[in-house]
Scaffold this active site. Structure first.
Site: not given
Length: 444
Positions: A155, A268, A271
């Site tokens: 994450f 953008g 990911c």
């Protein structure tokens, strides 16, 4: 037990994970098939920009806890736990994720696994991938079922990767269906992440499919929140309202909150765009495509922001870019990064150049990557050089040095005092007081 760790894939995720695990005291071996990248990392040279990571990398090298190799055999012999950190880009011409690198990594590693070990997937993959890879490992590894697979999604936020690795907000462990293998995998992961768990980081165990869905679900939610406020910006422009004040008012609602509610040019990077597209593609394969049709509109809203930015700049120039000069501030998709993958800033710059303008771009960190991605654009070495002779200046990445610019100083470089704030990062009153014609997305 003190585990020896390998990290397979030393791109953004892998290099960060390897350096941070070494900083926690583990012996770590980073593996990549890119010989140039491995040579740079082994010399303490980070191949990308990430605040605070290079000192961590160098500490690991100097301590001897961190090494790099291009040999799968060396990695297989060395590691008790193998972290899979390779990329899963979007397929060319499709929404689906390209799992070539994941499949190649398992195909190269598994036949060399001759003793019990844990393989831990961290890459973002379509749901169902982990079960398929576990079957491949069981079939091709000499050690058979003693090579256990777990899935532990990452994450990381670019610009905060070291903090997010060493102080995560949660740890998710996707465990195999066999109870004995699941118990073993959980035990190993709890020991590896003991420092974080001691700091009260939640440790969540689940099955493979749930762990694979956590990352893409989080990104889908964040993308939806960003596109929601940008959809409101479209309404605000039509109604002559101010989306920044709307966002501020919404942020005080505890059910909504202010994070990812900043209106502007949209998202953008490597990911969010490819992850939500891969999520839609996989849902379609599973027969659940209707559940995610809203993500198509999320994606389209995001792209419309780029188009609107170009339109707004053209309006300021009287309806045409032909023969005009445009200064672009920002190339990276976000500040504190040199990542230009699917960058709204570069997309806008290239679109304006294609419509006849002379475009000069400046970014504090992303210039080499921007030049490779868009070699037809001109590039300056400062904000002033990018703005030299410009009929309009566009702020497209909200770096601190752009937010803090002196409007009077920038005015000495331009041909006309027109500025479009694509990130709602500037103080309109300050810029208008300095004689600038200030415009921004979603504001009067």
């Amino acid at each position: 037990m003190s585990y020896r760790l390998t990290v397979i894939g030393t791109g953004y995720l892998g290099a960060t994970h390897a350096a941070c695990m070494a900083d926690l005291g583990f012996e770590v071996l980073g593996l990549d098939v890119d010989e140039e990248r491995i040579a740079r990392l082994a010399a303490g040279d980070l191949p990308f920009f990430e605040p605070g990571l290079e000192p961590v990398l160098r500490r690991g090298l100097q301590s001897g806890r961190l090494r790099f190799t291009t040999s799968y055999k060396e990695a297989a012999d060395f590691g008790d736990v193998h972290f899979l950190c390779v990329g899963t880009p979007q397929k060319v011409g499709e929404y689906a994720a390209d799992l070539t690198y994941v499949d190649e990594a398992i195909a190269s590693l598994a036949p060399l696994l001759e003793r019990p070990c844990l393989v831990v997937g961290k890459s973002t993959v379509p749901v169902g991938t982990a079960a398929r890879l576990a079957e491949t490992m069981a079939r091709t590894a000499p050690v058979g079922g003693d090579a256990v697979l777990a899935w532990n999604p990452e994450f990381l936020r670019e610009g905060f990767a070291v903090q997010d690795t060493l102080h995560p907000d949660r740890i998710v462990a996707g465990l195999p269906p066999d109870p004995g293998a699941a118990e073993h995998a959980e035990k190993v992961l709890r020991e590896i992440y003991a420092t974080m768990i001691a700091d009260k980081t939640p440790f969540i165990t689940c099955d493979y499919p749930t762990s694979e869905l956590v990352k893409v679900s989080a990104n889908a939610f964040l993308a939806t929140k960003i596109s929601f406020i940008n959809a409101m910006a479209e309404v605000c422009e039509a109604a002559h309202a101010d989306v920044t004040k709307l966002s501020e008012a919404l942020s005080y609602d505890d059910r909504i909150g202010g994070k990812f509610l900043g209106p502007g040019l949209g998202f953008g990077g490597g990911c969010l765009p490819k992850d939500i597209r891969a999520f839609m593609a996989r849902a379609g394969e599973l027969g659940a495509d209707q559940a995610l049709t809203f993500l198509r509109e999320v994606d389209e809203i995001n792209i419309r922001r780029r188009i609107r930015m170009v339109d707004l700049a053209r309006e300021l120039l009287g309806g045409s870019f032909a023969g005009r000069t445009v200064g672009v501030l920002g190339a990276a998709f976000k500040p504190n990064s040199d990542d230009v993958r699917d960058s709204p800033a570069l997309d806008v710059a290239a679109s304006i150049r294609a419509q006849g303008a002379a475009v000069t771009v400046y970014d504090p960190k992303a210039m080499p990557n921007a030049r490779r991605a868009q070699p037809s654009l001109e590039y300056g070495d400062s904000a002033l050089s990018a703005a030299k002779g410009a009929h309009v200046v566009l702020l497209l990445t909200e770096w601190a040095e752009f937010r803090d610019m002196d409007p009077h100083t920038l005015a000495t470089a331009v041909a006309e005092r027109n500025i479009v704030d694509g990130r709602n990062a500037l103080d309109p009153e300050r810029w208008r007081a300095a004689g600038w014609n200030y415009r921004a997305l979603g504001r009067p």
